[in-house]
Design a protein around this motif. Sequence first.
Motif, PDB file in Angstrom:
ATOM      1  N   LEU A 147       4.935   6.246  14.539  1.00  0.00           N
ATOM      2  CA  LEU A 147       5.336   5.164  13.638  1.00  0.00           C
ATOM      3  C   LEU A 147       4.077   4.480  13.094  1.00  0.00           C
ATOM      4  O   LEU A 147       3.039   4.421  13.756  1.00  0.00           O
ATOM      5  CB  LEU A 147       6.234   4.163  14.367  1.00  0.00           C
ATOM      6  CG  LEU A 147       7.564   4.758  14.857  1.00  0.00           C
ATOM      7  CD1 LEU A 147       8.340   3.755  15.695  1.00  0.00           C
ATOM      8  CD2 LEU A 147       8.418   5.228  13.668  1.00  0.00           C
ATOM      9  N   ASP A 148       4.240   3.995  11.878  1.00  0.00           N
ATOM     10  CA  ASP A 148       3.084   3.440  11.172  1.00  0.00           C
ATOM     11  C   ASP A 148       2.347   2.366  12.002  1.00  0.00           C
ATOM     12  O   ASP A 148       1.129   2.342  12.047  1.00  0.00           O
ATOM     13  CB  ASP A 148       3.530   2.817   9.829  1.00  0.00           C
ATOM     14  CG  ASP A 148       3.693   3.870   8.750  1.00  0.00           C
ATOM     15  OD1 ASP A 148       3.352   5.046   9.007  1.00  0.00           O
ATOM     16  OD2 ASP A 148       4.170   3.524   7.646  1.00  0.00           O
ATOM     17  N   SER A 162       1.129  -4.081   8.917  1.00  0.00           N
ATOM     18  CA  SER A 162       1.955  -2.947   8.447  1.00  0.00           C
ATOM     19  C   SER A 162       2.609  -3.313   7.119  1.00  0.00           C
ATOM     20  O   SER A 162       2.579  -4.464   6.699  1.00  0.00           O
ATOM     21  CB  SER A 162       3.051  -2.668   9.471  1.00  0.00           C
ATOM     22  OG  SER A 162       4.043  -3.686   9.387  1.00  0.00           O
ATOM     23  N   GLU A 163       3.194  -2.316   6.538  1.00  0.00           N
ATOM     24  CA  GLU A 163       4.065  -2.565   5.400  1.00  0.00           C
ATOM     25  C   GLU A 163       5.261  -3.355   5.919  1.00  0.00           C
ATOM     26  O   GLU A 163       5.822  -3.011   6.977  1.00  0.00           O
ATOM     27  CB  GLU A 163       4.568  -1.244   4.805  1.00  0.00           C
ATOM     28  CG  GLU A 163       3.507  -0.423   4.107  1.00  0.00           C
ATOM     29  CD  GLU A 163       3.273  -0.896   2.684  1.00  0.00           C
ATOM     30  OE1 GLU A 163       4.235  -0.886   1.890  1.00  0.00           O
ATOM     31  OE2 GLU A 163       2.130  -1.291   2.361  1.00  0.00           O
ATOM     32  N   PHE A 165       8.984  -4.625   6.608  1.00  0.00           N
ATOM     33  CA  PHE A 165      10.191  -3.805   6.792  1.00  0.00           C
ATOM     34  C   PHE A 165      11.349  -4.706   7.167  1.00  0.00           C
ATOM     35  O   PHE A 165      11.152  -5.856   7.576  1.00  0.00           O
ATOM     36  CB  PHE A 165       9.962  -2.760   7.888  1.00  0.00           C
ATOM     37  CG  PHE A 165       9.563  -3.359   9.198  1.00  0.00           C
ATOM     38  CD1 PHE A 165      10.524  -3.663  10.166  1.00  0.00           C
ATOM     39  CD2 PHE A 165       8.218  -3.631   9.481  1.00  0.00           C
ATOM     40  CE1 PHE A 165      10.150  -4.231  11.377  1.00  0.00           C
ATOM     41  CE2 PHE A 165       7.854  -4.198  10.703  1.00  0.00           C
ATOM     42  CZ  PHE A 165       8.817  -4.498  11.650  1.00  0.00           C
ATOM     43  N   SER A 226       1.264  -0.534  -0.972  1.00  0.00           N
ATOM     44  CA  SER A 226       1.829   0.603  -1.718  1.00  0.00           C
ATOM     45  C   SER A 226       2.635   0.125  -2.926  1.00  0.00           C
ATOM     46  O   SER A 226       3.388   0.902  -3.502  1.00  0.00           O
ATOM     47  CB  SER A 226       2.712   1.442  -0.788  1.00  0.00           C
ATOM     48  OG  SER A 226       3.786   0.649  -0.338  1.00  0.00           O
TER      49      SER A 226
ATOM     50  N   GLN B 184       3.509  13.306  11.738  1.00  0.00           N
ATOM     51  CA  GLN B 184       4.019  12.091  11.113  1.00  0.00           C
ATOM     52  C   GLN B 184       5.528  12.171  10.986  1.00  0.00           C
ATOM     53  O   GLN B 184       6.116  13.236  11.198  1.00  0.00           O
ATOM     54  CB  GLN B 184       3.390  11.906   9.727  1.00  0.00           C
ATOM     55  CG  GLN B 184       1.914  11.556   9.773  1.00  0.00           C
ATOM     56  CD  GLN B 184       1.422  11.177   8.386  1.00  0.00           C
ATOM     57  OE1 GLN B 184       1.092  12.039   7.600  1.00  0.00           O
ATOM     58  NE2 GLN B 184       1.399   9.877   8.126  1.00  0.00           N
ATOM     59  N   SER B 187       6.194   9.109   6.760  1.00  0.00           N
ATOM     60  CA  SER B 187       5.573   7.951   6.112  1.00  0.00           C
ATOM     61  C   SER B 187       4.349   8.413   5.330  1.00  0.00           C
ATOM     62  O   SER B 187       3.606   9.282   5.768  1.00  0.00           O
ATOM     63  CB  SER B 187       5.145   6.920   7.164  1.00  0.00           C
ATOM     64  OG  SER B 187       4.232   6.018   6.588  1.00  0.00           O
ATOM     65  N   ASN B 189       2.135   6.093   4.303  1.00  0.00           N
ATOM     66  CA  ASN B 189       1.181   4.985   4.322  1.00  0.00           C
ATOM     67  C   ASN B 189      -0.178   5.383   4.880  1.00  0.00           C
ATOM     68  O   ASN B 189      -1.214   4.939   4.393  1.00  0.00           O
ATOM     69  CB  ASN B 189       1.754   3.819   5.121  1.00  0.00           C
ATOM     70  CG  ASN B 189       2.905   3.170   4.368  1.00  0.00           C
ATOM     71  OD1 ASN B 189       2.829   3.036   3.146  1.00  0.00           O
ATOM     72  ND2 ASN B 189       3.978   2.821   5.061  1.00  0.00           N
ATOM     73  N   GLU B 206       8.786  12.651  -1.159  1.00  0.00           N
ATOM     74  CA  GLU B 206       7.557  11.922  -0.868  1.00  0.00           C
ATOM     75  C   GLU B 206       6.537  12.012  -2.002  1.00  0.00           C
ATOM     76  O   GLU B 206       5.774  11.069  -2.216  1.00  0.00           O
ATOM     77  CB  GLU B 206       6.921  12.413   0.441  1.00  0.00           C
ATOM     78  CG  GLU B 206       7.692  12.000   1.689  1.00  0.00           C
ATOM     79  CD  GLU B 206       8.911  12.852   1.948  1.00  0.00           C
ATOM     80  OE1 GLU B 206       9.062  13.894   1.279  1.00  0.00           O
ATOM     81  OE2 GLU B 206       9.737  12.478   2.806  1.00  0.00           O
ATOM     82  N   THR B 209       7.370   9.311  -4.120  1.00  0.00           N
ATOM     83  CA  THR B 209       7.073   8.029  -3.460  1.00  0.00           C
ATOM     84  C   THR B 209       5.588   7.693  -3.624  1.00  0.00           C
ATOM     85  O   THR B 209       5.214   6.544  -3.861  1.00  0.00           O
ATOM     86  CB  THR B 209       7.440   8.113  -1.972  1.00  0.00           C
ATOM     87  OG1 THR B 209       8.787   8.557  -1.866  1.00  0.00           O
ATOM     88  CG2 THR B 209       7.313   6.757  -1.305  1.00  0.00           C
ATOM     89  N   SER B 213       3.831   4.676  -5.593  1.00  0.00           N
ATOM     90  CA  SER B 213       2.985   3.741  -4.854  1.00  0.00           C
ATOM     91  C   SER B 213       1.678   3.525  -5.605  1.00  0.00           C
ATOM     92  O   SER B 213       0.722   2.983  -5.052  1.00  0.00           O
ATOM     93  CB  SER B 213       2.693   4.278  -3.459  1.00  0.00           C
ATOM     94  OG  SER B 213       3.911   4.392  -2.752  1.00  0.00           O
TER      95      SER B 213
END
Lengths: 705, 353
Positions: A147-148, A162-163, A165, A226, B184, B187, B189, B206, B209, B213
């Motif tokens: 996870l990010d 983080s972004e 959410f 983003s 991953q 994501s 990011n 993606e 996306t 972005s």
Amino acid sequence: MKNIFRKRSLTFKMIFFIFVSVYLIFTGIFYYNYKVSEGIIKKDLKENVDYLTDATINKVEAMLNPIAELPFNLARILESENMTKKQITGYLEIFLKNNPEVYGMTVSLEPYFFGQNEKYFCAYAYRSGNRDTLVILGSESYDYFYLDWYQIPKELDRNIWSEPFFDEGGGNIMMATFSAPLYENINGKKKFIGVVTADVSLEWLKDFISGIKIFKTGYAFIISRSGKMISHPNSDLILNETLFTISIEKNLPHLREIGRKMINGESGLDDVEYKNVASGENSWIAYAPMKNTGWSLGIVIPVDEFMADINQLFRKVIHFALGGSVLLLIVVVLISRSITKPLRILTAAVDKFAKGNFNVSLPEIYSKDEIGKLCSSFGFMQSELNKTIEVLVDTSEELRISNEKLEEYSRTLEIKVSDRTKELSEKNIELEKTLLQLKDTQKQLIIQEKMASLGGLTAGIAHEIKNPLNFVNNFSELTLDLAKELGEEIEKLKNKIEETDYNYINDILSDVKQNAGKINEHGKRADSIVKGMLLHSRGKTGEKIPTDINSLLEEYVNLAYHGMRAMDSTFNVKIERAYDDTIEKIEVVPQDLSRVFLNIINNGCYSTNEKKKQLGEEYNPVLKISTTNLGGKVEIRIRDNGKGIPAENLDKIFNPFFTTKPTGKGTGLGLSISYDIIVDEHKGEFKVDSKEGEYAEFVIVIPKK
Amino acid sequence: MSDRLYSISFLLVIFISFFFASCGKIQKENISDSDSLVKLNPELYKDIPSKKLVFIPHWSPQAQFAGYYAAYENGFYRKYGIDLVILNGGPNNKASDVMEKNNADVASLWLTNALQLIEKKIDLINIAQILPKSALMLIAKKSSGVSKIEDLNNSKVGVWGGDYIIQPMALFKKYNVNVTLVPQLGSINLFLLNGVKATTAMWYNEYNTIINSGLNPDELTTFFYYDYDLNFPEEGIYCFREKFLADSVSYVYFVKATFEGWQWSFLNPEKTLLIVKEKMKSANLPYNYPHQKWMLEKFNEMIFHHGKNENAGLLDEKDYYKVVEEMKKENYIKTAPEFKNFFVRTYYYNTQP
């Protein structure tokens, strides 16, 4: 363009050019004024916006920065101790309790940190209602390593927000997580062992940013790294849209460029106007980065509203300008009309004048300006012209009368001249006719005189010769008779006289007979000549009877031909006949006319025969006989291709006794008598044409009655 | 099962496919007749008993499954006598797991998923291939100096777990490129923050996306696996062989209705996106119109080539064996069925939308 204006009236040109000039000047001033005002306002605006963005960012960061410090501090604390599960959960609970602005915190460790049996360790302390709760998370379905909030600080090796959410578990509120990497110090080397995080609700941010109003419709928004919308008055956009998807959806390509600048951490005030997504009004957008979070603040400034006062001012100015323009237009029209009105009247007067109305009354213009002067000048010109015209009219009248007279004279003169000329020419024709008649008469007279004198002479001679000739002829005949009787008598005496005597007497007797015969013969010939001469001179005319000329001619052509053939068997001539069948019987004296034909044909035959003797076989004698109906007259042509008549003889051939034949062959009276027969007796014409050595042609024309 | 039984059911399927392929007629978006979109002769299916089927798409609701949602919302399944239940797939409810547990009758799976399930003795067959091409790709930033595969040597590359890793592994082996794989979960990011030099993406998802972005297409280097002889056909419709043989008609109808749903969705993109939006909202997923629109357009390109593909629904035998070969190589599977025992063609594209 030039032509277009050339055709336009003075009024139009004045209005057009004055108006265009005034408009351009007005527009220039207006534009300059607007731009300067706009610049001033924009400068103020920039300063205000800069202040506003700085203040907003400072406030947001003032809220977030203390939260960011918590995981960082906890990480440092944990690093300094030997981490146990209990320690970790204990610290988490304390931190959460002491920091009410934090929603939850985790300490998440790398796989199998607490041994081979424990892949996951993710201690999560969070608020649940009024209670704080702590759970240990991590499973195959919650593989937090990827996870990010865990992976990004790990891979980037740094603290990171983080972004934002939506937290589904926490009442679907928007959150953001600050993550600080956790390290273990092994032999002075840092080793990543996990992540400490703090979750913070961003609901306050939403409210705070929504509270920023710029005039009526201006607003602020925040986007993530983003480009994701974190805060916006339209909550539907939040976390659903990025500035780039809005750019596509609203078809605002420029927004994408602004968004790229924003996520790249740039700040600025975008000059280019774009439609505000929320209000649809023209707006500017100011933006500045929020350095700690990596987010970017955008402030939408409704330009129309901001510029409303100045726009209103300029709208008024435009209204004044428009009103002024109308006023100006009226003034210009009135002035130009007052200038051009006398001009138009004058023009109309001049037009009439030009069309010949010289007494047209000119407009009364009392002003002393150029128009007045022009008018009075024109009036002067008019009076002068009128005077001149009067003189001209008088002179013209005189001239006209003179001209008429001259024309009359000229006309009558012509008639007179033409009459005279006509008379003269008629006279002349008459004179010519008379002259011709005279000449003809003279010629006739000459011929008649000649003929008469010759006739008279020959008649006299003939009469005188006739008597002695009778003696000659009678006595020669008597001598012949006597000689015959003498011969008979001598025959009787033949036996009585000697033969020599007898022969001698017979010889003498035969000579006597021969001589007497000759005398008789020539006497008779002389007698015939004399008879002819008497006939000639007597002018005796036979009785005219209707005669077929063609038949008559043919009869004598044959006679002449056979006559010639009888005299000379070698003679031959080709006769070409061309009789005109339309000729009816005409009144002639046939025995006389036949003499004429015989005469001419004989002459022709003779002439061709002579030529034949000279030229031999090469020569083919031809005699052409033709008649032609000339209506009231008949023409007879007799042509031979014999020796012809020498030119010097042509005017002599009709003279009595003129002949070219050897002595004894012709009397020289044939053509002379023929001439009398045709011309005198039949009132016709008798002409000859010839070329020596080639031909001779006689043409007789006889009137039909 | 005997070969004979198989052949009979296969022929039956072909027959029914042809029979119904000529019946349906899809109406275009501007026609606002929503409930009777399929003019099917009721006589043809009135005797068919209503059959309950459970379908699981292999990911969460999005335009990727627009065809199923559109067919469902338009009642295409109902019309064919199917009482369909559509489950929500996704990371927490993987279709392959659901199928393995026999909690669904039919699923959209990747070929690699299906082969692995078969390896686990789950007797699945492919009854229609939705995506004949691999939409999987790698994306790198040109600014990081990547213009060819070799440029990724000695760098971190974001990959997805499970079957998604087969193609990148094969690719890097093929080019002898040494990379650190960073697993991953979809994501982007980390990639945006330059935590990896390249990342895994789907062409229809993606990739867009990333564009949305703030990165421009001309700033990206893209590697499509099908350009590197690694075309892994992706989504296909899978069901249990046994269930299929017991009631092949229902499955054929399911496929038939699904393709009609796709045709309708390409003709009615705006209506379709509204359906997708509802599905996503109800699944509490953020809906983004431009992104879903892009996704729908890409599926139109891939499934029907904008309505001009007679091979729609067909699995390429060569591709199948290529996938089998690569999976065996990476030890994902040891055996695989023969193509003829794996794929049953139930859909024949002959209805011009």
